[in-house]
Write a protein that holds these residues in place. Structure first.
Motif, PDB file in Angstrom:
ATOM      1  N   ASP A  48     -82.811 -11.656  37.218  1.00 39.82           N
ATOM      2  CA  ASP A  48     -81.598 -10.938  36.829  1.00 39.82           C
ATOM      3  C   ASP A  48     -81.370 -11.029  35.326  1.00 39.82           C
ATOM      4  OD1 ASP A  48     -79.108  -9.757  36.659  1.00 39.82           O
ATOM      5  OD2 ASP A  48     -78.042 -11.379  37.667  1.00 39.82           O
ATOM      6  N   SER A  50     -78.686  -8.946  34.007  1.00 39.70           N
ATOM      7  CA  SER A  50     -77.533  -8.053  33.961  1.00 39.70           C
ATOM      8  C   SER A  50     -76.595  -8.447  32.824  1.00 39.70           C
ATOM      9  CB  SER A  50     -76.784  -8.073  35.293  1.00 39.70           C
ATOM     10  OG  SER A  50     -76.390  -9.381  35.632  1.00 39.70           O
ATOM     11  N   ALA A  94     -81.427  -5.323  36.380  1.00 45.87           N
ATOM     12  CA  ALA A  94     -79.959  -5.356  36.284  1.00 45.87           C
ATOM     13  C   ALA A  94     -79.453  -4.280  37.248  1.00 45.87           C
ATOM     14  CB  ALA A  94     -79.506  -5.129  34.850  1.00 45.87           C
ATOM     15  N   THR A 132     -75.519  -4.625  38.561  1.00 46.21           N
ATOM     16  CA  THR A 132     -76.292  -5.588  39.355  1.00 46.21           C
ATOM     17  C   THR A 132     -76.743  -4.896  40.628  1.00 46.21           C
ATOM     18  OG1 THR A 132     -74.996  -7.458  38.503  1.00 46.21           O
ATOM     19  CG2 THR A 132     -76.244  -7.827  40.532  1.00 46.21           C
ATOM     20  N   GLY A 161     -79.937 -14.175  40.542  1.00 50.11           N
ATOM     21  CA  GLY A 161     -78.807 -13.293  40.283  1.00 50.11           C
ATOM     22  C   GLY A 161     -77.544 -14.077  40.002  1.00 50.11           C
ATOM     23  N   ASN A 165     -74.364  -7.561  44.711  1.00 47.86           N
ATOM     24  CA  ASN A 165     -74.827  -6.189  44.524  1.00 47.86           C
ATOM     25  C   ASN A 165     -73.634  -5.275  44.255  1.00 47.86           C
ATOM     26  OD1 ASN A 165     -77.470  -4.568  45.052  1.00 47.86           O
ATOM     27  ND2 ASN A 165     -75.904  -3.346  46.077  1.00 47.86           N
TER      28      ASN A 165
END
Length: 271
Positions: A48, A50, A94, A132, A161, A165
């Protein structure tokens, strides 16, 4: 064990439930006489990047993967397998997958192989993006596994993460599709900052992201713990060791809303 690292433990110290072991999964291929295509594990690292992570945290996370890949414990785990080599790939994501971050499949059977793979990751620029989409990351990682040239005794997606989501398709169907194809999905839940959605991220990963036989989630609460946590996770994935868990009745935990991230998007309820 470092403070802030607890295998399958939530913030309150409760054990997370194992990820779903879906019926109908493709049987795992077993090697008899290894050839050049055969490996102990096909492992995808889906990392991840993001925008909720600042650049310093992104650098610390990247450094954690580099250190883990170069560490002797990781190399020993690779060599200790039945075949003694693994196939590995890496990408960052991301709201969408950053394909320019991808380091394609490599065979690792020595410290030199692992160091070269880590060097190629280190050469990629560190960038963060908006959104995300764990679902897009899982779908992309599953495609990498389905189309590679290797025959692994195990197939694993290692997804990190720091939030639920919130873009792309829902995460559960993407997870279930991967698991049905014989892939195990493990999670690294980064809980350095509050998610802003009122849920424990390790619980979310446990209920909505991980899946397959022996799947697990490892929470990280402190940036200083990245290196050790990632190394422990990679060693377990390569060696096939299962984490110790304390079983608690499923009824004692409220069901997780796997659309919690999507529901935070403006206009979601108007669809």
């Amino acid at each position: 064990m470092l403070a802030g690292i607890a295998l399958l433990l939530g913030l309150s110290g409760e054990a997370l439930r194992p990820g779903p072991d879906l019926t109908g999964a493709t049987p795992v291929w077993t090697a008899a006489e290894p050839t050049g295509r055969e490996v102990d594990v096909e492992l995808v690292l889906a990392v991840d990047m993001s925008g909720s992570m600042d650049l310093e945290e992104a650098r610390i996370q990247r450094a954690g993967y580099l250190d883990a890949l170069r560490h002797r414990e990781f190399i020993d785990a690779v060599r200790g397998g039945l075949i003694g080599r693994i196939a590995i790939s890496y990408f960052e994501w991301a709201g969408s997958v950053n394909e320019s971050s991808r380091v394609d499949w490599r065979v690792i059977e020595s410290a030199a192989d692992a160091a070269a793979f880590a060097d190629d990751i280190a050469a990629k620029p560190i960038t963060t993006r908006r959104g995300t989409s764990i679902s897009n990351a899982l779908t992309y990682a599953s495609g990498l596994i389905d189309t590679n040239a290797f025959l692994g005794q195990r197939r694993v997606i290692d997804v990190s993460g720091d939030g639920p989501n919130n873009l792309g398709p829902p995460v559960v169907p993407a997870r279930d599709t991967a698991v049905r194809s014989g892939v195990v999905v493990n999670g690294l839940a980064i809980i350095i900052r509050p998610t802003g959605v009122g849920v424990r991220l390790d619980r979310y990963y446990g209920d909505c992201v991980i899946g397959g036989p022996g799947s697990f989630v490892l929470p990280i609460h402190n940036p200083d713990d990245f290196g050790v946590a990632i190394r422990q996770k990679l060693v377990m994935e390569v060696s096939g060791r299962q984490p110790s868990v304390r079983i608690i009745p499923a009824a004692s935990l409220a069901a997780m809303d796997c659309l919690i991230g999507e529901k935070m998007r403006p206009g979601f309820f108007g669809k």
